[in-house]
Scaffold this active site. Structure first.
Site, PDB file in Angstrom:
ATOM      1  N   HIS A 113     -19.279  11.804  -3.522  1.00 26.64           N
ATOM      2  CA  HIS A 113     -18.000  11.159  -3.825  1.00 26.64           C
ATOM      3  C   HIS A 113     -17.035  12.082  -4.548  1.00 26.64           C
ATOM      4  O   HIS A 113     -15.883  11.725  -4.767  1.00 26.64           O
ATOM      5  CB  HIS A 113     -18.217   9.898  -4.655  1.00 26.64           C
ATOM      6  CG  HIS A 113     -19.089   8.907  -3.953  1.00 26.64           C
ATOM      7  ND1 HIS A 113     -20.452   8.881  -4.108  1.00 26.64           N
ATOM      8  CD2 HIS A 113     -18.798   7.937  -3.047  1.00 26.64           C
ATOM      9  CE1 HIS A 113     -20.955   7.923  -3.350  1.00 26.64           C
ATOM     10  NE2 HIS A 113     -19.972   7.341  -2.692  1.00 26.64           N
ATOM     11  N   GLU A 149     -20.750  13.341  13.871  1.00 28.45           N
ATOM     12  CA  GLU A 149     -19.953  12.109  14.032  1.00 28.45           C
ATOM     13  C   GLU A 149     -18.446  12.355  14.204  1.00 28.45           C
ATOM     14  O   GLU A 149     -17.627  11.519  13.839  1.00 28.45           O
ATOM     15  CB  GLU A 149     -20.212  11.131  12.862  1.00 28.45           C
ATOM     16  CG  GLU A 149     -21.677  10.737  12.728  1.00 28.45           C
ATOM     17  CD  GLU A 149     -21.974   9.738  11.606  1.00 28.45           C
ATOM     18  OE1 GLU A 149     -21.065   9.001  11.190  1.00 28.45           O
ATOM     19  OE2 GLU A 149     -23.134   9.690  11.155  1.00 28.45           O
ATOM     20  N   CYS A 187     -24.933  10.635   0.693  1.00 34.43           N
ATOM     21  CA  CYS A 187     -24.325   9.863   1.785  1.00 34.43           C
ATOM     22  C   CYS A 187     -23.674  10.836   2.765  1.00 34.43           C
ATOM     23  O   CYS A 187     -23.816  12.054   2.610  1.00 34.43           O
ATOM     24  CB  CYS A 187     -23.297   8.867   1.212  1.00 34.43           C
ATOM     25  SG  CYS A 187     -22.740   7.614   2.393  1.00 34.43           S
ATOM     26  N   LYS A 213       0.837  -1.192   0.000  1.00 33.93           N
ATOM     27  CA  LYS A 213       0.000   0.000   0.000  1.00 33.93           C
ATOM     28  C   LYS A 213       0.879   1.253   0.000  1.00 33.93           C
ATOM     29  O   LYS A 213       0.740   2.159  -0.803  1.00 33.93           O
ATOM     30  CB  LYS A 213      -0.887  -0.020   1.245  1.00 33.93           C
ATOM     31  CG  LYS A 213      -1.612   1.277   1.512  1.00 33.93           C
ATOM     32  CD  LYS A 213      -2.065   1.351   2.968  1.00 33.93           C
ATOM     33  CE  LYS A 213      -2.742   2.673   3.256  1.00 33.93           C
ATOM     34  NZ  LYS A 213      -4.025   2.816   2.568  1.00 33.93           N
ATOM     35  N   HIS A 262     -30.598   4.700   6.336  1.00 37.12           N
ATOM     36  CA  HIS A 262     -29.863   5.181   5.167  1.00 37.12           C
ATOM     37  C   HIS A 262     -29.184   4.001   4.499  1.00 37.12           C
ATOM     38  O   HIS A 262     -28.662   3.112   5.159  1.00 37.12           O
ATOM     39  CB  HIS A 262     -28.831   6.224   5.577  1.00 37.12           C
ATOM     40  CG  HIS A 262     -27.825   6.489   4.512  1.00 37.12           C
ATOM     41  ND1 HIS A 262     -28.139   7.198   3.375  1.00 37.12           N
ATOM     42  CD2 HIS A 262     -26.534   6.101   4.376  1.00 37.12           C
ATOM     43  CE1 HIS A 262     -27.064   7.222   2.591  1.00 37.12           C
ATOM     44  NE2 HIS A 262     -26.075   6.566   3.175  1.00 37.12           N
ATOM     45  N   ASP A 270     -28.353   3.314  10.227  1.00 32.39           N
ATOM     46  CA  ASP A 270     -27.781   3.096   8.894  1.00 32.39           C
ATOM     47  C   ASP A 270     -27.687   1.614   8.567  1.00 32.39           C
ATOM     48  O   ASP A 270     -27.137   0.840   9.338  1.00 32.39           O
ATOM     49  CB  ASP A 270     -26.366   3.696   8.833  1.00 32.39           C
ATOM     50  CG  ASP A 270     -26.398   5.222   8.914  1.00 32.39           C
ATOM     51  OD1 ASP A 270     -27.295   5.824   8.313  1.00 32.39           O
ATOM     52  OD2 ASP A 270     -25.508   5.796   9.569  1.00 32.39           O
ATOM     53  N   GLU A 302     -28.922   6.738  -2.083  1.00 26.85           N
ATOM     54  CA  GLU A 302     -28.061   7.353  -3.089  1.00 26.85           C
ATOM     55  C   GLU A 302     -28.760   7.287  -4.450  1.00 26.85           C
ATOM     56  O   GLU A 302     -29.120   6.206  -4.895  1.00 26.85           O
ATOM     57  CB  GLU A 302     -26.737   6.578  -3.159  1.00 26.85           C
ATOM     58  CG  GLU A 302     -25.874   7.007  -4.316  1.00 26.85           C
ATOM     59  CD  GLU A 302     -24.612   6.164  -4.434  1.00 26.85           C
ATOM     60  OE1 GLU A 302     -24.039   5.777  -3.419  1.00 26.85           O
ATOM     61  OE2 GLU A 302     -24.208   5.918  -5.580  1.00 26.85           O
TER      62      GLU A 302
HETATM   63  N1  GLN Z   1     -24.107   8.036   9.027  1.00 29.03           N
HETATM   64  C1  GLN Z   1     -23.007   7.615   8.204  1.00 29.03           C
HETATM   65  C2  GLN Z   1     -22.280   8.841   7.690  1.00 29.03           C
HETATM   66  O1  GLN Z   1     -22.920   9.832   7.459  1.00 29.03           O
HETATM   67  C3  GLN Z   1     -23.471   6.787   7.030  1.00 29.03           C
HETATM   68  C4  GLN Z   1     -22.344   6.363   6.144  1.00 29.03           C
HETATM   69  C5  GLN Z   1     -22.684   5.292   5.148  1.00 29.03           C
HETATM   70  O2  GLN Z   1     -23.827   5.051   4.851  1.00 29.03           O
HETATM   71  N2  GLN Z   1     -21.711   4.658   4.551  1.00 29.03           N
HETATM   72  O3  GLN Z   1     -21.086   8.803   7.458  1.00 29.03           O
HETATM   73 ZN    ZN Z   2     -24.240   6.024   2.535  1.00 28.71          ZN
END
Ligand code: GLN
Ligand code: ZN
Length: 762
Positions: A702, A492, A734, A18, A649, A607, A673
């Protein structure tokens, strides 16, 4: 009896590959330095396998990025768009072309997109999808496999066994890039190149060649089956004096058994971890000359092998076939397994004794052979570990088992139906139409990461750490209020990862220091290990959620990870069914949901990013999985008041075939998404008349690109054509943890403006 291995982790024990690749991409090391690192890893891997006593040792399983991409390069399947790269890069041409295909090429005035990447069957490893055209030509392009065999032979002699993805799976795992043809029809053009490759390897001295055909364990069409038959007959007609081994894994052969055992090859490998029941049928149908490789050591999980169980399989095969026709092996390539348990010094020694990583798995294969030869001491030592685990208080918690056994349908059902809940929730929250929200995380800046790292190292006190996280949280809340988001998140900032954060707080989980597994290219993941009955000793998120909720008058979503996602992204127990483990996690998350509700949190998001990726490979097994996976989610979400709003989600939203199960989750709001597909993915929801509220992502997180308000209004207009406007939420695709603040702010401001415009126009 021979032993063999199908593939070995190539990232290196300290993730050297890596680091070297990333340095090479950044221009910090040159090709020969990169090659030195690769060569060292290969040589060490070969030595480890030889030292363990493995008879057939894979080569060409090493890859700088992905073995499927390697195969495309060997076969000259290079999409036209890379032609300019090919003519530009002279000195390092092959590797730079290779990395351009893997990662895209933005240099020298060129801007060429990367090839698509997708999950390798049902693993968390991602491969580069081959692209085929109607007039696809094949020719030997890269010399990698020959070069690699030649150095492996120097080191290993006759033990060196080149590995290559087989012709039919190679085609099936690719994609047509034009209309008007089926890729499987390319088999006639492709096979001659395989024949050439095999014959060249034979000339170089190879005695065995492994062709991976994982698709033999999938649902196949009649045409696919004919392609297998055709390919291997054509190969058998043109090569002789070399032993071909066809390797299958991750599922049973089932209806393809007859086909597989009759391929004109020397040996067939089957996965007896995933599909132990297939041994019976394979043995009953196997023709006289075929050798059988038994995948008895789990290549995808971390548990010490239960020798007694493996020996039962081996004895059964030996009885029918005789000892010379049986080969012992791991179930699949060890690519999917961490490298060495010995280097882990912080794991409880009792539990460590139950674990086996790649290096230990090689020993297990070798020891099984020795036991067959009469060394019963080895068997007894193994029995002690296995029995220790079976009886350990660290694994088994009676109260948890009883609680899971007592789960009823009512425990998985909200008190009232959605329309009643919806009314109460609308009254309680009084949100405008097209309410705006985000998915949970905000940018994880270097500062935030360092904060966590310093705290972990003890360089910050708990007070210092928490006050810094509080500050980041408050800032993000002020800012969300300022730009006018309706439903807020805490950001978060305290979380390293959406699974690890929970695993670290739940009982029954352990974490390794170096247990890395390749996910794609240079990206590695370190999944937690679920070793015991799962329980939640204390609240996990209440502290941060209530702190955040206390900073604002607007609704603040509690933020949790769902049970299937936690299961899917961990190494799981093999001593009980996956659904039992999932239900244990579900109960823990359920308790957390109730704790959040009791603490005054009115909205909770759970999630389930990975629910789709848990789908079994074989269609016939999917319904059972969906039943328990959906139920586990419902367990987490039930037991709360009608006016508590449960969100979920999901990242990928290709739900066409499973939409009724997504609906059965009965989340009050689902965010998904959809922006990259221009709301195409919403059609499944529209067609099904999805009954609950839904937030189709209006912008792609992304990429750093900031979408315009108009674009997002256009997407919302499309969504409102498909679904009732009063059910729609406005949110990104996301979480925003991988983004930077400037683009996040600009994009969310535009998103709020888009919602406001939608309220007027739609
Ligand atoms: N709650 C998570 C975030 O916002 C969800 C991430 C995910 O679905 N991969 O990062
Ligand atoms: Zn997501």
């Amino acid at each position: 009896m021979l032993t063999q291995n199908l593939g070995y982790p190539r990232i290196g024990g300290q993730r050297q590959l890596k680091k070297a690749c990333e340095q090479y991409w950044a221009g910090k090391i040159n090709l020969s330095e990169l090659n030195d690192v690769a060569r060292k890893i290969k040589e060490e891997n070969w030595q480890t396998q030889a030292d363990a006593g493995i008879d057939l040792i894979p080569c060409n399983d090493f890859s700088f990025y992905d073995q499927v991409l390697d195969t495309s390069l060997v076969l000259g399947v290079i999409p036209q768009r890379y032609a300019p790269v090919l003519s530009l890069v002279k000195t390092n041409s092959e590797i730079d072309l290779y990395f351009a295909m893997a990662r895209g090429y933005q240099k020298d005035g060129l801007d060429i997109t990367a090839m698509e990447m997708t999950k390798w069957l049902d693993t968390n490893y991602h491969y580069i999808v081959p692209e085929f055209t109607a007039k696809q030509e094949f020719r030997i392009f890269s010399e990698k496999i020959f070069a690699e065999y030649s150095i492996a032979k120097q080191q290993l002699g006759a033990k060196a066994k080149p590995v290559l993805l087989g012709p039919v799976s190679y085609l099936l795992l690719g994609k047509e890039k034009e209309e008007g043809f089926e890729r499987i029809d390319l088999v006639k053009n492709l096979v001659p190149v395989y024949i050439e490759i095999i014959n060249r390897l034979k000339q170089q001295g190879a005695t065995w060649i492994q062709l991976d055909e994982p698709c033999l364990a999938l649902d196949l069409s009649k045409k696919d089956k004919e392609a297998f038959d055709y390919a291997y007959r054509a190969i058998a007609n043109r090569v002789s004096g070399i032993k071909l081994l066809v390797a299958t894994y991750f599922e049973g052969l089932l209806d393809n058994t007859q086909l597989a055992v009759n391929l004109p090859v020397t040996a067939l490998h089957i996965d007896l971890i995933r599909a132990p029941e297939q041994l019976e049928e394979v043995l009953s149908l196997i023709p006289d000359n075929l050798q059988l490789s038994l995948g008895v050591v789990d290549g995808r999980n971390v548990w010490k092998n239960d020798y007694e169980k493996s020996l039962q399989h081996i004895s059964k095969a030996v009885e029918k076939l005789g000892i010379d026709r049986v080969i012992i092996a791991p179930s699949c390539s060890l690519l999917h397994s961490p490298i060495n348990i010995e280097v882990e010094t912080t794991i409880d020694p009792e539990i460590k004794d139950w674990l086996a990583f790649a290096e230990q798995k090689l020993n297990e294969v070798a020891e099984l052979k020795q036991i067959i030869a009469g060394n019963l001491k080895l068997l007894n030592a193994n029995k002690t570990s296995i029995e220790g685990r079976r009886a350990s208080q660290k694994v088994h918690k009676q109260t948890i088992k009883e609680r899971v056994a007592a789960i009823t349908e009512a425990d998985a059902t909200r008190s009232s139906a959605f329309p009643i809940r919806q009314q109460l929730q609308h009254k309680r929250f009084n949100l405008p139409s097209f309410p705006t929200t985000t998915i949970g995380s905000f940018p994880q800046t270097d500062d935030i990461r360092q904060l966590r790292a310093k705290f972990k190292k003890g360089e910050l006190t708990l007070e210092q750490y928490e006050s810094a996280i509080e500050q980041a949280t408050v800032e993000s809340i002020r800012w969300q209020e300022e730009i006018g988001l309706d439903v807020l998140v805490h950001g978060e900032f305290e979380r390293n990862d959406m699974v690890e954060y929970f695993g670290e707080q739940l009982d029954g989980f352990l974490f390794t220091k170096y247990g890395w597994v390749q996910s794609y290219g240079s990206r590695c993941v370190k999944p937690p290990v679920i070793y015991g009955d799962v329980s939640r000793p204390q609240n996990m998120t209440v502290r941060w959620s209530t702190f955040a909720a206390g900073q604002t008058d607007r609704p603040m979503k509690g933020m949790l990870t769902g049970p299937v996602t936690i299961l899917q992204w961990s190494f799981v127990r093999d001593d009980q069914p996956r659904d039992v483990t999932t239900n244990q996690i579900a109960l823990a998350i359920h308790d957390e949901v109730l704790a959040l509700e009791a603490a005054g949190i009115g909205m909770v998001q759970i999630d389930e990013a990975a629910i789709r990726e848990g789908l079994p490979l074989r269609k016939a097994k999917r319904l059972h999985y969906l039943d328990w996976a959906v139920k586990a989610f419902r367990i987490t979400a039930s037991g709360v008041k009608d006016e508590t709003q449960v969100h979920t989600h999901m990242c990928y939203s290709e739900f066409n075939d499973i939409i009724e199960h997504i609906a059965a989750m009965d989340a009050d709001v689902i965010t998904i998404e959809t922006s990259r597909s221009q709301m195409e993915l919403l059609h499944a929801f529209a067609h099904f008349e999805y009954p609950n509220e839904i937030g189709p992502g209006v912008y792609d997180i992304h990429s750093p690109r900031v979408p315009t308000t108009e674009e997002m209004v256009a997407l919302l207009t499309k969504a409102a054509d498909l679904l009732p406007a009063r059910h729609l939420w406005v949110n990104p695709d996301c979480g925003l943890k991988t983004r930077k603040w400037p683009e996040t702010k600009a994009a969310l401001e535009n998103m709020v403006a888009a919602a406001r415009q939608a309220r007027k126009q739609i």
